[in-house]
Design an enzyme around this catalytic site. Structure first.
Site, PDB file in Angstrom:
ATOM      1  CD  GLU A 413      -2.959  -1.282   2.166  1.00  0.00           C
ATOM      2  OE1 GLU A 413      -4.152  -1.516   1.930  1.00  0.00           O
ATOM      3  OE2 GLU A 413      -2.502  -1.185   3.317  1.00  0.00           O
ATOM      4  CD  GLU A 483      -3.671  -7.037   3.262  1.00  0.00           C
ATOM      5  OE1 GLU A 483      -4.779  -6.523   3.592  1.00  0.00           O
ATOM      6  OE2 GLU A 483      -2.583  -6.440   3.313  1.00  0.00           O
TER       7      GLU A 483
END
Length: 964
Positions: A413, A483
């Site tokens: 991220e 994820e």
């Protein structure tokens, strides 16, 4: 060294100065070392404004300083407080600047060298992890400074050492320019949290080494080459290898895989040092659009793992790391993504030893820049590229010799940009033997696999079928959910549905559940603390508690569900033909290490058991296996075959008879409870009697069954919302918890419309609805009895326009006391419509307290699924159809209001001021769980629609007056 301003080096975007080049980490050699962990002297200052380095002088008097443990975080040792944010920077975003109000910890360690410390050579001082930056002095002389919290840094120290009275001084700032690169979803915890070690480097020692150990699955041979910066020899006794460093050799060898982690012990011997080697032969490649190891595709059954301990934060000891690995192996997990930084290097040793695939992730995340549309993001700013490359190099050089590491990850991220491309290029140039991952690169310009987070089931299926669009290059790559299945609170739901997709479409190579452990901090008053409990200005609440383990490392129901869903052996069948189908779902291992047992059970009670002969199936193979004959003389009733695959002998990670997989095959159906309506209602003085029960004549409310008082029996549609019900603010789907509250489902009102005494039944007609809304449900309670037992049939019908599912649908009531609970149905743990795979049919016993699941933030929990009958508090309850059972010592309303488990008080007040010791829910239906706290909502088939329903319960008393 002097500075214009105290923050000059803190705000410098360079990775630091004075550190030696990165190199491989290894657990030990015959060169001497001295651990400097233990008690250090410590002083905390509120700012970094005063650059007074006099504390680093050898004559400085620190007698009035505090003591602190290293490794450790000062905020977990009574100095300052932790801060939790998911992605928001807890300081103004003005890169590379940080606030003057910058908590600064000065550390002092006084030490003597051992009397036999070697003369000659060199000595280096190694720091394995310091958050967020460190400046180091030894005996008054500055060695250098560094940023990069979860990465090792070494400094030349030998020229400054003296036999006695050495003074090591370390200044650590909570914030630095490096903090902009470390915005991971976790607690901000400053300090020296990993080992500090003096390492003697003899003349002729090994400066660095690189073990290249590939495997050719076609020939069954391994090729070994160990590159070293100095001349030396490599020996591997079990393989008869004795070659010069840098010389390749090919020999017959067994391969390393996560399922068969064969390691060969060797030695790299140089003139001044012997370095132990643990060699695993394996080849990682991208072939036919798939990630393959030793020629076979992988299916990741993984977890994301932050380093965590509820008392020590990220300062982990070896036994805690080993406990993590053993728990993973025992729950069928085969892979770890080291979110979002390289772990303690000893953890990777354990992954090599016990067998886990590893995605090793760089210490890089700039998530907070999303708040400004990624403007000024460091990964797309050339000034920061040296720091990014330094982090990539320190990870790769440290961990390059671990066979468990099959993928390098650039970070997490951090948006996109030139810095990531530079990192990928450097890694490929240094180590072409592994693949590269980065989730944010959706065009796959710099990566070898297409990675996503929290894609819903439908999208994952489209990707698996190659219908997802996107650039052609991406469509030709394997897909991994780095994820998914956000394990926050009760959940995650939908795991089995994801796994079916992974196993159906070859391109889908599995995923990594978010995440391994709840990051609750042990707290003397709250039990476990989460965001906001330390007075943080900005925080993200209990979003930090989103793991498959509770903070004390006890498995959650989510971990038990995951174990069942990903089990490496499937057992299916139809009892009518007397066979079961056994399938080996391992990628590499056969079934020779497993033994199979059978048990024939009637009404949940074992009747007979034995062993089952199953062939040693190769990976992917299946076989039809004949079941034994139904045991002669077995009693009548609902029956099942239960087949278990267990370890045939002790292993390094679990003992003999550890259950690896199981399957349950129904033989005959249950008998539905029947009550003939022969007893007549008998009105009396303010009461109505019917069989063993007494009712209030005015309201129709049940008062007693036999001698057991019953409080507040009525229709119930509300549950204390789960983290997944409440969802995350950024989720696209409606958040059910918010919708339910906006409709007022948490404060339903009950109106009695009629109490009708018939020939053979008592009928109570009601309407249940929230204030301020016109929608509601009609609920008709029809009571009948045969004189000994009492049957309740509930008929419900929605009124008005219902656009949302119901949280639950059933009845609840209070009992004065109950402790022991006995039931026949799904167990032993909690289960909901989309979290039910781990529930097997049997007879189970617990206590009311034992039926509670200790989520860090209290919420709906503890339901047992498919319950045929249950006994508690002197009552026996049978369901038609089977039901969800929940029993707790507080009301749903109290559970819903609690922020921590310490808020829950037994004996909560019921409506109308009455009290009960235990509250019981018997549910016809429950809404699914999903993982909408950061993932998708429950699939449509798990949503509890508001539609007409009818269900029944039969009540009778058990021996005794108050207990089953």
């Amino acid at each position: 060294m002097s500075f214009r301003h105290a923050n000059d080096y803190v705000e410098d975007v360079s990775p630091g100065s004075g550190a030696l080049p990165p190199r491989a980490w290894y657990a030990g050699s015959d060169a001497r070392s001295l651990s400097l962990k233990g008690s250090w002297r410590f002083r905390l200052s509120p700012t970094a404004d005063a650059e007074d380095d006099s504390f680093a002088r050898t004559d400085y008097d620190a007698a009035d300083w505090a003591d602190i443990s290293v490794p450790g975080h000062w905020v977990l040792q009574g100095h300052g407080a932790p801060i939790y944010t998911n992605h928001l920077y807890p300081f103004p975003v003005d890169p590379p600047r940080v606030p003057t109000e910058n908590p600064t910890g000065d550390h002092l360690r006084f030490f003597d060298l051992p009397a036999d410390w070697p003369a000659g050579g060199e000595t280096v001082l190694r720091f394995d992890g310091v958050e967020s930056c460190a400046r180091i002095w030894l005996n008054g002389t500055e060695l250098g400074e560094f940023k990069g919290s979860r990465l090792p840094h070494e400094f030349a120290a030998g020229r400054l050492l003296q036999p006695r009275g050495n003074v090591l001084a370390v200044r650590v700032h909570q914030w630095s320019a490096g903090s902009y690169l470390e915005d991971q979803d976790q607690w901000w915890l400053p300090g020296i949290f990993r080992d500090v070690t003096l390492l003697h480097r003899p003349v002729g020692s090994v400066p660095d080494f690189f073990v290249h150990a590939s495997y050719d699955h076609l020939t069954g041979t391994g090729t070994l080459r160990v590159d070293s910066g100095v001349p030396g020899r490599v020996t591997v006794p079990d393989l008869g290898i004795d070659v010069a460093a840098g010389e390749p050799v090919t020999v017959p060898a067994e391969p390393w895989t996560a399922e068969t982690p064969r390691l060969y012990d060797g030695v790299l011997a140089a003139e001044g040092e012997r370095v132990p080697l643990r060699i695993g032969f394996r080849t990682v490649e991208l072939s036919d659009g798939l990630i393959k190891v030793n020629g076979r595709p992988l299916l990741f059954k993984g977890v994301n793992r932050h380093e965590w301990h509820p008392g020590r934060g990220r300062a982990l000891d070896l036994e805690t790391m080993r406990e993590d690995v053993l728990l993973m192996k025992r729950h069928n997990i085969n892979a770890v993504r080291t979110s979002h930084y390289p772990p303690h290097p000893a953890f990777l040793d354990l992954c090599d030893e016990y067998g886990l695939w590893v995605i090793d992730e760089c210490d890089l995340e700039t998530h907070g820049f999303t708040e400004q549309g990624w403007r000024d993001n460091p990964v797309d700013d050339d000034r920061w590229t040296p720091a990014l490359l330094d982090r990539a190099a320190r990870m790769v050089e440290r961990d390059k010799n671990h066979p468990s590491v099959v993928v390098w990850s650039l970070g997490n991220e951090a948006g996109t940009g030139r810095g990531l491309t530079a990192m990928a290029k450097w890694i490929r140039g240094r180590d072409a033997s592994r693949l590269i991952h980065y989730e944010g690169d959706h065009n796959c310009r710099d990566t070898d696999l297409y990675s996503r987070m929290y894609a819903g089931h439908a999208e994952v299926e489209r990707i698996g079928r190659g219908l997802d669009g996107g650039p052609r290059g991406r469509r030709e790559l394997p897909f991994v959910l780095c994820e998914y299945a956000h394990a926050m609170g009760n959940g995650p739901g939908g795991l089995a549905d994801y796994q079916r997709l992974f196993e159906r479409h070859g391109r889908l190579q599995g995923g990594f559940v978010w995440e391994w452990i709840d990051h609750g901090i042990a707290h003397p008053e709250l039990g476990y603390a989460y965001g906001g409990d330390f007075g943080e200005e900005l925080h993200d609440g209990n979003f930090v508690c989103d793991g498959l383990l509770f903070p004390d490392r006890q498995p959650s129901p989510g971990l038990l569900e995951f174990k069942k869903v990903i089990e490496p052996v499937s057992v299916t069948g139809d009892a009518a033909d007397g066979t079961v189908r056994v399938t080996n779902k391992y990628d590499f291992a056969g079934l020779s290490a497993l033994a199979f047992t059978w048990s024939y059970e009637v009404e949940g009670e074992p009747v007979e058991s034995g062993t089952l002969a199953v062939p040693a199936l190769a990976p992917g193979e299946s076989a039809e296996v004949k079941l034994p004959a139904v045991p002669a003389g077995a009693p009548a009733g609902e029956s099942h075959w239960t087949i278990r695959a267990v370890l045939a002998s002790d292993t390094a990670w679990a003992p003999r008879n550890h259950v690896v997989a199981w399957g349950q095959i129904p033989v005959s159906e249950r008998r539905v409870p029947y009550v003939a309506a022969t007893a007549r209602p008998a009105p009396g003085d303010g009461a109505i009697s019917l069989g063993p029960a007494v009712f209030d004549a005015r309201t129709g409310a049940l008062r007693t069954v036999g001698e057991v008082p019953v409080t507040g029996l009525r229709l119930d549609v509300w549950r204390a919302t789960t983290d997944n019900d409440d969802g995350a603010a950024w989720q696209g789907d409606p958040r059910h918890g918010l919708l339910w509250r906006s409709l007022g489902l948490h404060r339903m009102r009950h109106r009695v419309d009629a109490v009708e005494v018939g020939e053979d039944a008592l009928t109570v007609r009601t309407r249940v609805a929230p204030a301020a809304r016109e929608l509601g449900l009609s609920a008709v309670y029809r009571w009948t009895s045969d004189g000994d037992r009492l049957r309740l049939t509930v008929s419900t019908c929605p009124e008005g326009e219902w656009t949302v599912p119901l949280p639950r649908l059933g009845i609840r009531f209070g009992l004065p006391a109950a402790d022991r609970v006995h039931w026949y149905g799904g167990g032993p743990g909690e289960a909901y419509p989309d979290t039910r795979q781990a529930a097997s049919v049997g007879r189970w016993r617990s206590t009311v307290d034992g039926m509670q699941t200790p989520y860090v933030r209290p919420q709906e929990n503890g339901a047992r699924i498919d319950v045929r009958w249950a006994e508690l508090g002197g009552l026996r309850i049978e369901g038609d159809p089977a039901f969800f059972l929940t029993a707790r010592r507080w009301t749903t309303e109290q559970l819903d209001a609690a922020a921590h488990r310490t808020d829950l008080v037994p004996g909560a007040a019921a409506g109308g001021g009455s009290t009960a010791g235990v509250w019981v829910n018997l549910d016809h239906g429950q809404h699914g769980i999903g993982s909408q706290s950061c993932g998708p909502a429950p699939l449509p088939r798990y949503r509890l629609k508001a539609e007409p329903a009818e269900f029944s319960f039969v009540f009778s008393t058990t021996p005794g007056t108050g207990e089953s």
